[in-house]
Each structure stands twice: as structure tokens, then as C-alpha cells.
Design an enzyme around this catalytic site. Sequence first.
Site, mmCIF file in Angstrom:
data_model
loop_
_atom_site.group_PDB
_atom_site.id
_atom_site.type_symbol
_atom_site.label_atom_id
_atom_site.label_comp_id
_atom_site.label_asym_id
_atom_site.label_seq_id
_atom_site.Cartn_x
_atom_site.Cartn_y
_atom_site.Cartn_z
ATOM 1 N N ASP A 1 -2.849 12.573 5.620
ATOM 2 C CA ASP A 1 -1.774 12.670 6.603
ATOM 3 C C ASP A 1 -1.797 13.974 7.386
ATOM 4 O OD1 ASP A 1 -0.447 10.185 5.849
ATOM 5 O OD2 ASP A 1 0.040 11.207 3.981
ATOM 6 N N HIS B 1 -1.490 15.140 -3.396
ATOM 7 C CA HIS B 1 -1.514 13.683 -3.444
ATOM 8 C C HIS B 1 -1.309 13.240 -4.880
ATOM 9 C CE1 HIS B 1 -2.996 9.542 -2.966
ATOM 10 N NE2 HIS B 1 -2.772 9.707 -1.674
ATOM 11 N N HIS C 1 5.863 7.226 2.001
ATOM 12 C CA HIS C 1 4.616 6.450 2.019
ATOM 13 C C HIS C 1 4.019 6.489 3.419
ATOM 14 C CE1 HIS C 1 1.566 3.751 0.928
ATOM 15 N NE2 HIS C 1 2.249 2.663 0.621
#
Length: 428
Positions: free
Chosen positions: A363, A307, A268
Site C-alpha cells: 500500500d 503487514h 483492508h
Amino acid sequence: MTKNTLTVIDNRTGKTYEIPIEHNAIRATDLRQIKVSDDDFGLMSYDPAYLNTASCKSSITYIDGDKGILEYRGYPIEQLAEKSSYLEVAYLLLYGELPSKERLAWWEYRISRHLFLHNSLVELIQAFRYDAHPMGILISSVAAMSTLYPEAKNIHDPAVREKQIWRIIGQIPTIAAFAYRHRIGRPFNLPDSSLSYTANLLYMMDYMNQREYEVNPVLAKALDVLFILHADHEQNCSTSVMRSVGSSHADPYNALAAAAAALYGPLHGGANEAVLRMLQQIGHPKNVPAFIERVKKGETRLMGFGHRVYKNYDPRAKIIRKIAHDVFAATATNPLLDVAIELERIALEDEYFVSRKLYPNVDFYSGLIYQALRFPIEYFPFLFAIPRASGWLAQWLEMLGDPEQKITRPRQVYIGPQRRDYVPIDQR
């Protein structure tokens, strides 16, 4: 005429059931009427990790993963990142509308009044080992705040709830800065309420009593945009934890500490750290093709792509890509940025990744930016948690105000032994 219902035939009994459809969903409890016998519990849906189960109705964040859309309260993330500020977005998430000029000034003032930590909380941070992980300090500190502000347990009082929100949003950056200064053995810098939310964080972490010290506005703006992008993201793991713990009517500090613990996990909040380590492993743009081939052979993983929700380019990633260039123009150029650009270029042209809808996510570039801002890698999840606090709190408020919400209690499909009698130990 068509009806907004689902007709189900139970082939075990031959019975037919008509189940209402609302907002393109059925209520799982409507399946309970489907039984083989009167003493049957009824049919349940089985959905590990909640891949296709809605646990709530929400008006906060809208995501269309196939189209790459992210909106807060209906506002596109691209517009908010370009035109808004993090504190304005936090207000939007919590109150439902963008503030007027007067309300924004009031909101910023309320947050600035709650930047300072209780002395007992400062002592708690100082009690940690110098090398304690910052997320451990965050989780412990936020949980400890519930003991410092016991009135927070009165969650049904709107005024009390609001004050805890001011405290949490105001004090989390201070906890982050103090945890960092404790780690490097430097005295704490008290907050400066004359600075913006993100500039104050950078000041508290960096200031070393230099004359004419000034926070670089480009870096403060970049961090502010990153905070906007991370403020909320629908019913992800940590948000679900916030709602779940909050459903027991725990105070917001303990619920948020639990959410932060969920964010601590590498799947996460630690994903951008994994991206940075991957780019360091590749080392140079010329090594990217060989790395891509290893990924396709299953020998290693491509971090920062794909994702759970987005099956298109993560809209946040496009914004962060531009910010990365702005940050590196204001700091030292990072050779890993060239690696990232080349990796993205090749992956987006390769049918292997395109067919699997593996596009860069938020990210992929954020770790590079945090590194350019000189944050240690261990602080990346903390930098995720600071802005996400406003989203967690907005979701918590919405959950408390939803008359359909009860204490969270998922069902299970029992697959253990049937009833059996206890055997005394000398007979086993």
C-alpha cells in the site's frame, strides 16, 4: 524412530493423547477427544482473528512472510510482474497452469465477450446518487447480477460456473468505469474489446470524444502490473469471506459481493488511501524526521509499513516502487513521491522500525500511482477489487472442489451467565 505426531498430556486427568501432524498442522477436531468426563464437549482451540488457524488446504498462493516470498501456483510474483499480463495471471490462478498461446487467446476472447453490462445493471448504476461511494455501487451491482443470471445458482455445473467467471472478470471494470462516469456526470463509454484489459478500463473512464485518442501504454502497463500484484494474497479477510459465504453454496455473485464488502473496510482495501493522506500531512521531505519522532512517541501512526504476514520487505512493494518512477516519468512529477522515498529511507535505517520488522508493504506506493493515474481516492478500494476478483473466484472454485470443506461454522467459547429462570417484568 521419530513419529509425525504430537503427544499431549492433560494434567487435569493425567491422560496422554497422540495427535497426528500433517503438513506441519494438527486437526483442531482431534482435540475434541481430550475430555474431563464423557459428557464433556471436548477441548477446543481459541484463536481470535485466526492468527494461527488454517481453515483450508490450498494450492493457489504461497507466502513466506519471514523471507518476503509471494508465489502464485509456484511462480514468483517478481517474474509474473515482469513477464506476464493480468489476464494471463488470472488464467493461472483459475486453471492452475499458465496457458498456451492458443488458450490465452481463447481466454482473452471469452473475457472480451463479457465486457458489456446488462441494461438493467446500467439502470441500477444510474439510480445511485452522483456522490455515492464507488464500493457501495460495486457491492450492489455484483449482488444484483445474481438476479440477472439466475442460472448462477447451479454452482455444481462446471460450465455454468465458468460462464459466471467470464462475466465477473469481464464486467467488473465496466462497473468501475460507469460508476466513475456517473459520478462526474458524463455519458458512459462502451467497452472497446480491441484494447487490453487495463487499457480498456482507462479508455472507458477517460475518453471524451477526442480525435486520435490513445491510452498511454506506460500507464496501462503500470495498472496491469498493479493488478497482477493484487490478484490474490492467500487467506486474507475478504478471501476468507468469499470462502465462508461460498460454503453455504451461495452463487458466486453474492459471495463476491460479500468479499467486496469486507475489502471496503479501511483496515483492508482502504490502507493505501491512509498512506496517501499521511504523505499529504507530512508535505515535504524535510518534515520526515519530525514525523518519524512523533511515530516513535506514539503520537501518530506510520501507514504503509508492516503487514500481518510479512516480517520482511513485502515483495510487491519493491515492484511497485519501480512502477511509481515509470508512471511519474510519463505524467506530472508528484512531490509526494520524494516524501515517500525519504520516509522509506529513514525508516529502514532506524532501529526502532527495523527491530519491529516494519517494512514497506504494497500500500505504501500504490496510492501514489493511482493518484498519478487521476483516480479519485474513493476509487482505490475498487481498483483493489477488480484484480482480486480472479483470486476470490479461484479460491471459491477450490473450496467447492474440496471434499473436506463444509459450511463454515466457527465455535465459540461461551463466557455468559449460567442458566437462569425468566423473571416476569413486574417482579424485576
